[in-house]
Design a protein around this motif. Structure first.
Motif, PDB file in Angstrom:
ATOM      1  N   GLU A 163     -10.170   1.712   7.081  1.00  0.00           N
ATOM      2  CA  GLU A 163      -8.898   2.329   7.450  1.00  0.00           C
ATOM      3  C   GLU A 163      -7.835   1.241   7.603  1.00  0.00           C
ATOM      4  O   GLU A 163      -8.082   0.208   8.225  1.00  0.00           O
ATOM      5  CB  GLU A 163      -9.050   3.104   8.751  1.00  0.00           C
ATOM      6  CG  GLU A 163     -10.011   4.267   8.625  1.00  0.00           C
ATOM      7  CD  GLU A 163     -10.218   5.008   9.931  1.00  0.00           C
ATOM      8  OE1 GLU A 163     -10.062   4.400  11.004  1.00  0.00           O
ATOM      9  OE2 GLU A 163     -10.530   6.211   9.866  1.00  0.00           O
ATOM     10  N   PHE A 164      -6.648   1.512   7.055  1.00  0.00           N
ATOM     11  CA  PHE A 164      -5.540   0.575   7.113  1.00  0.00           C
ATOM     12  C   PHE A 164      -4.331   1.290   7.712  1.00  0.00           C
ATOM     13  O   PHE A 164      -3.897   2.303   7.173  1.00  0.00           O
ATOM     14  CB  PHE A 164      -5.187   0.062   5.709  1.00  0.00           C
ATOM     15  CG  PHE A 164      -6.366  -0.508   4.970  1.00  0.00           C
ATOM     16  CD1 PHE A 164      -6.766  -1.812   5.198  1.00  0.00           C
ATOM     17  CD2 PHE A 164      -7.074   0.256   4.059  1.00  0.00           C
ATOM     18  CE1 PHE A 164      -7.856  -2.337   4.522  1.00  0.00           C
ATOM     19  CE2 PHE A 164      -8.155  -0.257   3.382  1.00  0.00           C
ATOM     20  CZ  PHE A 164      -8.552  -1.568   3.608  1.00  0.00           C
ATOM     21  N   ASP A 165      -3.797   0.763   8.820  1.00  0.00           N
ATOM     22  CA  ASP A 165      -2.557   1.292   9.395  1.00  0.00           C
ATOM     23  C   ASP A 165      -1.393   0.813   8.552  1.00  0.00           C
ATOM     24  O   ASP A 165      -1.468  -0.223   7.885  1.00  0.00           O
ATOM     25  CB  ASP A 165      -2.357   0.778  10.826  1.00  0.00           C
ATOM     26  CG  ASP A 165      -3.347   1.392  11.790  1.00  0.00           C
ATOM     27  OD1 ASP A 165      -3.903   2.444  11.469  1.00  0.00           O
ATOM     28  OD2 ASP A 165      -3.545   0.802  12.867  1.00  0.00           O
ATOM     29  N   TRP A 166      -0.277   1.546   8.609  1.00  0.00           N
ATOM     30  CA  TRP A 166       0.899   1.141   7.835  1.00  0.00           C
ATOM     31  C   TRP A 166       1.401  -0.225   8.263  1.00  0.00           C
ATOM     32  O   TRP A 166       1.932  -0.976   7.449  1.00  0.00           O
ATOM     33  CB  TRP A 166       2.007   2.195   7.946  1.00  0.00           C
ATOM     34  CG  TRP A 166       1.653   3.440   7.199  1.00  0.00           C
ATOM     35  CD1 TRP A 166       1.397   4.659   7.723  1.00  0.00           C
ATOM     36  CD2 TRP A 166       1.478   3.575   5.788  1.00  0.00           C
ATOM     37  NE1 TRP A 166       1.071   5.548   6.731  1.00  0.00           N
ATOM     38  CE2 TRP A 166       1.120   4.910   5.530  1.00  0.00           C
ATOM     39  CE3 TRP A 166       1.585   2.700   4.715  1.00  0.00           C
ATOM     40  CZ2 TRP A 166       0.876   5.392   4.248  1.00  0.00           C
ATOM     41  CZ3 TRP A 166       1.328   3.178   3.443  1.00  0.00           C
ATOM     42  CH2 TRP A 166       0.994   4.501   3.212  1.00  0.00           C
ATOM     43  N   SER A 167       1.196  -0.600   9.513  1.00  0.00           N
ATOM     44  CA  SER A 167       1.680  -1.904   9.993  1.00  0.00           C
ATOM     45  C   SER A 167       0.934  -3.076   9.373  1.00  0.00           C
ATOM     46  O   SER A 167       1.459  -4.179   9.298  1.00  0.00           O
ATOM     47  CB  SER A 167       1.564  -1.974  11.513  1.00  0.00           C
ATOM     48  OG  SER A 167       0.207  -1.843  11.908  1.00  0.00           O
ATOM     49  N   GLU A 168      -0.302  -2.864   8.906  1.00  0.00           N
ATOM     50  CA  GLU A 168      -1.074  -3.961   8.319  1.00  0.00           C
ATOM     51  C   GLU A 168      -1.089  -3.956   6.792  1.00  0.00           C
ATOM     52  O   GLU A 168      -1.686  -4.821   6.180  1.00  0.00           O
ATOM     53  CB  GLU A 168      -2.503  -3.947   8.859  1.00  0.00           C
ATOM     54  CG  GLU A 168      -3.318  -2.739   8.490  1.00  0.00           C
ATOM     55  CD  GLU A 168      -4.699  -2.746   9.103  1.00  0.00           C
ATOM     56  OE1 GLU A 168      -5.321  -3.820   9.215  1.00  0.00           O
ATOM     57  OE2 GLU A 168      -5.167  -1.652   9.474  1.00  0.00           O
ATOM     58  N   ILE A 169      -0.421  -2.988   6.164  1.00  0.00           N
ATOM     59  CA  ILE A 169      -0.390  -2.903   4.701  1.00  0.00           C
ATOM     60  C   ILE A 169       0.838  -3.633   4.179  1.00  0.00           C
ATOM     61  O   ILE A 169       1.963  -3.326   4.546  1.00  0.00           O
ATOM     62  CB  ILE A 169      -0.375  -1.431   4.229  1.00  0.00           C
ATOM     63  CG1 ILE A 169      -1.660  -0.740   4.676  1.00  0.00           C
ATOM     64  CG2 ILE A 169      -0.213  -1.356   2.714  1.00  0.00           C
ATOM     65  CD1 ILE A 169      -1.691   0.739   4.414  1.00  0.00           C
ATOM     66  N   GLY A 170       0.598  -4.619   3.312  1.00  0.00           N
ATOM     67  CA  GLY A 170       1.690  -5.361   2.703  1.00  0.00           C
ATOM     68  C   GLY A 170       2.129  -4.758   1.380  1.00  0.00           C
ATOM     69  O   GLY A 170       3.308  -4.684   1.070  1.00  0.00           O
TER      70      GLY A 170
END
Length: 143
Positions: A76-83
């Motif tokens: 799972e990837f939060d929007w804050s950690e997606i570049g």
């Protein structure tokens, strides 16, 4: 000739023994369902959602971020950690490849096999539209 009382006696005992076990199993099932419900909160659907899957893997994009699943494993990837997010569809193939690049410079991939030749291109178009809505919201929130 067997006695009617004797024949119904063991049968009545068997039925009496079965009933409490059924009640106990029902209570245990209820407790298990309650525990599972506590562990998995319902997904939040505040914006557009994209989902695609095959027999082994899946991708879900929603307001919480991006989720990859492969053979029972979840990332799972939060929007804050997606570049960045990259999608690839081969010219002659039935596979959609999605790569998530995190802000910590790591890359995670998932490949979804489609049932028809034109489905990966349609998935890529739908995914781009959903990603655009979330990345635009992020940019306006930062500015």
């Amino acid at each position: 000739m067997p006695d009617a009382g004797t024949a119904s006696g063991p049968k009545a005992e068997t039925e009496a023994e079965t009933e409490p076990q059924t009640d106990t199993e029902t209570e245990a099932e209820t407790e298990t369902k309650a525990v599972v419900a506590d562990e998995e909160p319902p997904p939040v659907a505040d914006g557009p959602v994209f989902e695609a899957s095959d027999r082994r893997s899946s991708i879900t994009v929603d307001s919480t971020g991006i989720t990859f699943r492969l053979d029972g494993e979840t990332a799972e990837f939060d929007w804050s950690e997606i570049g960045a997010v990259e999608t690839t569809t081969p010219r002659f193939g039935r596979r959609l490849a999605v790569s998530v690049y995190t802000t910590s410079r790591r890359r995670y991939d998932v490949h979804i096999e489609a049932s028809s030749w034109n489905l990966p291109k349609r998935w890529a178009t739908e995914l781009d539209a959903v990603l655009d809505s979330y990345f635009e919201d992020t940019q306006t929130a930062i500015d």
